[in-house]
Design an enzyme around this catalytic site. Structure first.
Site, PDB file in Angstrom:
ATOM      1  N   ASN A   1       1.011  77.451 -15.964  1.00 30.94           N
ATOM      2  CA  ASN A   1       1.330  77.621 -17.390  1.00 30.94           C
ATOM      3  C   ASN A   1       2.631  78.369 -17.679  1.00 30.94           C
ATOM      4  OD1 ASN A   1       0.053  79.937 -16.447  1.00 30.94           O
ATOM      5  ND2 ASN A   1      -0.860  80.403 -18.432  1.00 30.94           N
TER       6      ASN A   1
ATOM      7  N   GLY B   1      -4.011  83.030 -11.404  1.00 31.64           N
ATOM      8  CA  GLY B   1      -4.672  81.741 -11.594  1.00 31.64           C
ATOM      9  C   GLY B   1      -6.112  81.958 -12.013  1.00 31.64           C
ATOM     10  N   SER B   2      -6.957  80.995 -11.680  1.00 33.84           N
ATOM     11  CA  SER B   2      -8.351  81.061 -12.144  1.00 33.84           C
ATOM     12  C   SER B   2      -9.160  82.075 -11.334  1.00 33.84           C
ATOM     13  CB  SER B   2      -8.983  79.681 -12.021  1.00 33.84           C
ATOM     14  OG  SER B   2      -8.950  79.275 -10.666  1.00 33.84           O
TER      15      SER B   2
ATOM     16  N   GLU C   1      -4.413  88.264 -10.794  1.00 31.24           N
ATOM     17  CA  GLU C   1      -4.227  88.192 -12.253  1.00 31.24           C
ATOM     18  C   GLU C   1      -4.955  86.929 -12.695  1.00 31.24           C
ATOM     19  OE1 GLU C   1      -2.757  90.466 -14.026  1.00 31.24           O
ATOM     20  OE2 GLU C   1      -1.819  91.642 -12.440  1.00 31.24           O
ATOM     21  N   LEU C   2      -6.131  87.098 -13.296  1.00 33.73           N
ATOM     22  CA  LEU C   2      -7.012  85.942 -13.503  1.00 33.73           C
ATOM     23  C   LEU C   2      -7.188  85.638 -14.997  1.00 33.73           C
ATOM     24  CD1 LEU C   2      -9.564  86.969 -10.715  1.00 33.73           C
ATOM     25  CD2 LEU C   2      -7.472  85.622 -10.495  1.00 33.73           C
TER      26      LEU C   2
ATOM     27  N   CYS D   1      -3.134  83.015 -20.481  1.00 37.88           N
ATOM     28  CA  CYS D   1      -4.316  83.766 -20.028  1.00 37.88           C
ATOM     29  C   CYS D   1      -4.809  84.743 -21.088  1.00 37.88           C
ATOM     30  CB  CYS D   1      -4.010  84.486 -18.725  1.00 37.88           C
ATOM     31  SG  CYS D   1      -2.486  85.408 -18.813  1.00 37.88           S
TER      32      CYS D   1
ATOM     33  N   GLU E   1     -13.672  80.772 -20.382  1.00 37.66           N
ATOM     34  CA  GLU E   1     -12.256  80.684 -20.769  1.00 37.66           C
ATOM     35  C   GLU E   1     -11.947  79.256 -21.207  1.00 37.66           C
ATOM     36  OE1 GLU E   1      -9.310  80.940 -17.597  1.00 37.66           O
ATOM     37  OE2 GLU E   1      -7.965  82.008 -18.955  1.00 37.66           O
TER      38      GLU E   1
HETATM   39  P1  NAP Z   1      -5.714  77.571 -10.498  1.00 38.62           P
HETATM   40  O1  NAP Z   1      -6.333  76.229 -10.490  1.00 38.62           O
HETATM   41  O2  NAP Z   1      -6.518  78.724 -10.043  1.00 38.62           O
HETATM   42  O3  NAP Z   1      -4.379  77.436  -9.601  1.00 38.62           O
HETATM   43  C1  NAP Z   1      -3.502  78.498  -9.441  1.00 38.62           C
HETATM   44  C2  NAP Z   1      -2.760  78.337  -8.133  1.00 38.62           C
HETATM   45  O4  NAP Z   1      -3.678  78.427  -7.043  1.00 38.62           O
HETATM   46  C3  NAP Z   1      -2.057  76.997  -7.977  1.00 38.62           C
HETATM   47  O5  NAP Z   1      -0.849  77.181  -7.287  1.00 38.62           O
HETATM   48  C4  NAP Z   1      -3.035  76.222  -7.127  1.00 38.62           C
HETATM   49  O6  NAP Z   1      -2.439  75.177  -6.376  1.00 38.62           O
HETATM   50  C5  NAP Z   1      -3.537  77.308  -6.204  1.00 38.62           C
HETATM   51  N1  NAP Z   1      -4.830  77.022  -5.585  1.00 38.62           N
HETATM   52  C6  NAP Z   1      -5.775  76.127  -5.967  1.00 38.62           C
HETATM   53  N2  NAP Z   1      -6.837  76.190  -5.119  1.00 38.62           N
HETATM   54  C7  NAP Z   1      -6.546  77.141  -4.193  1.00 38.62           C
HETATM   55  C8  NAP Z   1      -7.236  77.672  -3.070  1.00 38.62           C
HETATM   56  N3  NAP Z   1      -8.449  77.233  -2.716  1.00 38.62           N
HETATM   57  N4  NAP Z   1      -6.633  78.643  -2.351  1.00 38.62           N
HETATM   58  C9  NAP Z   1      -5.426  79.095  -2.702  1.00 38.62           C
HETATM   59  N5  NAP Z   1      -4.706  78.629  -3.750  1.00 38.62           N
HETATM   60  C10 NAP Z   1      -5.269  77.661  -4.490  1.00 38.62           C
HETATM   61  O7  NAP Z   1      -5.169  77.957 -11.953  1.00 38.62           O
HETATM   62  P2  NAP Z   1      -4.333  77.074 -12.975  1.00 38.62           P
HETATM   63  O8  NAP Z   1      -5.212  76.018 -13.544  1.00 38.62           O
HETATM   64  O9  NAP Z   1      -3.026  76.671 -12.381  1.00 38.62           O
HETATM   65  O10 NAP Z   1      -3.999  78.182 -14.096  1.00 38.62           O
HETATM   66  C11 NAP Z   1      -4.897  78.519 -15.089  1.00 38.62           C
HETATM   67  C12 NAP Z   1      -5.595  79.816 -14.784  1.00 38.62           C
HETATM   68  O11 NAP Z   1      -4.651  80.837 -14.512  1.00 38.62           O
HETATM   69  C13 NAP Z   1      -6.386  80.314 -15.979  1.00 38.62           C
HETATM   70  O12 NAP Z   1      -7.620  80.820 -15.551  1.00 38.62           O
HETATM   71  C14 NAP Z   1      -5.520  81.440 -16.526  1.00 38.62           C
HETATM   72  O13 NAP Z   1      -6.200  82.412 -17.268  1.00 38.62           O
HETATM   73  C15 NAP Z   1      -4.954  82.005 -15.270  1.00 38.62           C
HETATM   74  N6  NAP Z   1      -3.748  82.787 -15.554  1.00 38.62           N
HETATM   75  C16 NAP Z   1      -3.806  84.154 -15.481  1.00 38.62           C
HETATM   76  C17 NAP Z   1      -2.686  84.913 -15.790  1.00 38.62           C
HETATM   77  C18 NAP Z   1      -2.694  86.419 -15.709  1.00 38.62           C
HETATM   78  O14 NAP Z   1      -1.625  87.006 -15.668  1.00 38.62           O
HETATM   79  N7  NAP Z   1      -3.846  87.066 -15.668  1.00 38.62           N
HETATM   80  C19 NAP Z   1      -1.512  84.283 -16.184  1.00 38.62           C
HETATM   81  C20 NAP Z   1      -1.501  82.890 -16.264  1.00 38.62           C
HETATM   82  C21 NAP Z   1      -2.626  82.153 -15.944  1.00 38.62           C
HETATM   83  P3  NAP Z   1      -2.523  73.645  -6.909  1.00 38.62           P
HETATM   84  O15 NAP Z   1      -1.783  73.626  -8.188  1.00 38.62           O
HETATM   85  O16 NAP Z   1      -1.869  72.897  -5.825  1.00 38.62           O
HETATM   86  O17 NAP Z   1      -3.986  73.336  -7.087  1.00 38.62           O
END
Ligand code: NAP
Length: 474
Positions: A152, A228-229, A248-249, A282, A377
């Site tokens: 994002n 990420g998530s 940071e989730l 997020c 979320e």
């Molecule tokens: P995501 O599905 O968790 O992916 C995040 C990253 O992790 C991507 O680079 C993804 O690669 C990688 N990934 C996926 N599966 C993995 C695994 N098993 N092991 C290691 N890495 C893996 O999250 P998203 O859909 O991109 O982003 C949305 C989430 O991010 C939301 O929950 C949001 O709240 C959170 N977020 C938090 C913050 C904060 O600062 N707290 C800021 C922004 C977003 P691929 O893309 O190749 O799957």
């Protein structure tokens, strides 16, 4: 079609496996990237390990100067970088420009931290056994930092990891999100042109499951910094063993609107906080609790402002809201809205599925706290708005979330504001501001399932270094 090779050891690296990056709004092709094989990930780790020794020896003024030069180069390519961001993640161009400006700021704050990073003098003679000795702590870099980032904010979230890591004297292997890898790949070239030693920043692209887990398990990695998530974050933490981990989730940010709040000021802050980047932030406002005496007036104002948002192509400067990242995500959010409606929530406005992954900004009133739209979320353009009767009730409902990143209150009463600030369990609490507010130098991070550790260059640099104690027997 423009191909974007990976960046490893100061060189471009490609593999046979390719993947196209699409503009989510219309499905047009933006570029092509390559999927890292296990050998390529190994190459990136070897290159980072060698560069970590170079970075550790690099004086602070040189680390800072590299970050300053990268800042100047990013500023010079502001428009091009913003177009890349808007195209790969479907973010309206005005928000993409803001993201570039914020990344410029993150680089600047990190350059400052390279100078400031310091230890302390420890008064050993406070113990009788310490008399005749002096001691100090110095902060040392960890070595190789693995950074994994979401779709994002494809520039500024990686910057919150890469720039502090380099300021602290580490080397980095970065795995950007597969939907949005292009801004990070461009930025790696800008760092190289700024004099960053070869191998100090390596960017590998490909599936998070295999690459991310390889990084988490490799003994050459000293720290995982993940945004990420919650699901992936918890999985990484379980694999990381003795590595340092910051997470940071997600969140389902809540706002309390007290009966005495300035509704005219609160409404636009909450609307922007809810629907920027189609709610895929997020700290997007997802739940609004409004005191019963002003609930109807606030709902009317909020819905009217929501209806005025212009939906369109991300590269159109007039667009306020564009698409979600995929059609699957738009379908999921629609399904959650429908579930909330079936459970008794009223759809006040929006919620219409439009072209491909675009969803009309939606407001749902009085959905039960138990439906997914309230308690998980949403990460989409939808807000749950509910009336409340006492501050205690509102605080309890805010705290009923499994998440705790940021939350806020609008009120003119100091006692109300501080009671909420003390009782709401989050990493950051805001008064008379939307919980979606963030500037890049502030400490940022969550409690509960929103994560652990803090970002913001000053705080990230602390996480990315370890104190060493040096004692001198005089
Ligand atoms: P995501 O599905 O968790 O992916 C995040 C990253 O992790 C991507 O680079 C993804 O690669 C990688 N990934 C996926 N599966 C993995 C695994 N098993 N092991 C290691 N890495 C893996 O999250 P998203 O859909 O991109 O982003 C949305 C989430 O991010 C939301 O929950 C949001 O709240 C959170 N977020 C938090 C913050 C904060 O600062 N707290 C800021 C922004 C977003 P691929 O893309 O190749 O799957």
């Amino acid at each position: 079609m423009a191909a974007f090779p990976m960046w490893i050891g100061g060189r471009e690296v490609t593999t046979a496996q390719r993947r196209t990056v699409l503009l989510p709004f219309d499905g047009s092709v933006v570029g092509e990237v390559f999927e890292a094989t296990p050998e390529v990930v190994d190459q990136a780790l070897a290159s980072a390990s060698a560069a970590a020794r170079v970075m550790r020896a690099l004086p602070r003024h040189e680390r800072s100067a590299i970050l300053r030069r990268a800042q100047a180069r990013l500023l010079a390519s502001r428009d091009e970088m913003a177009r890349t961001i808007a195209s790969e993640c479907g973010k309206p161009i005005r928000e993409a420009l803001l993201e570039v400006d914020r990344a410029v700021g993150t680089l600047g704050f990190s350059a400052e931290e390279a100078h400031r990073l310091t230890g302390e003098v420890v008064p050993l003679d406070a113990s009788p056994a310490g008399v005749g000795r002096m001691a100090m702590t110095v902060r040392e870099p960890l070595g190789v930092v693995a950074a994994i980032t979401p779709f994002n904010f494809p520039l500024n979230l990686p910057m919150h990891k890469i720039a502090p890591a380099l300021a602290a004297g580490n080397a980095v292997v970065h795995k950007p999100a597969s939907w949005t890898p292009l801004a990070a790949l461009r930025m790696a070239r800008l760092f190289a042109e700024s004099g960053l030693p070869e191998g100090a920043l390596n960017v590998v692209t490909g599936p998070g499951g295999s690459i991310g887990e390889r990084l988490a398990l490799d003994p050459r990695v000293a720290m995982i910094t993940f945004t990420g998530s919650a699901e992936v974050g918890m999985r990484l933490r379980s694999l990381a063993g003795m590595k340092k981990v910051t997470l940071e989730l997600g969140n389902n940010s809540a706002v309390i609107i007290a009966g005495d709040a300035d509704l005219e000021a609160a409404t636009p802050r909450c609307v922007t906080g809810s629907f920027a980047h189609s709610g895929q932030v997020c700290i997007s406002v997802q739940r609004i609790f409004v005191e019963a005496s002003v609930r109807d007036e606030f709902l009317e104002r909020f819905a009217a402002d929501t209806r005025r948002l212009r939906i369109g192509h991300p590269l159109d400067a007039q667009t306020d809201v564009s698409s979600l990242i995929t059609e699957g995500e738009a379908a999921r959010v629609s399904e959650w809205i429908e579930e909330a409606r079936q459970a008794g929530g009223q759809l006040i406005t929006g919620g219409r599925r439009m072209h491909r992954a675009t969803l009309e900004p939606a407001v749902v009133a009085e959905a039960p706290d138990s439906v997914r739209l309230s308690c998980q979320e949403a990460f989409g353009p939808v807000v749950c708005l509910n009336g409340y009767h006492s501050l205690e009730e509102a605080i309890a409902r805010v705290n009923a979330s499994p998440y705790g990143l940021q939350a806020s209150i609008f009120t003119r009463d100091l006692t109300t504001a501080f009671r909420a600030a003390q009782q709401v369990h989050v990493g950051g609490f805001l008064i008379n501001e939307s919980p979606q507010f963030r500037v890049d130098q502030m400490p940022y991070g969550g409690v509960k399932q929103s994560g652990m550790g803090r970002e913001g260059p000053k705080y990230a640099v602390e996480e990315m270094t370890e104190p060493k104690l040096i004692i001198w027997n005089t």
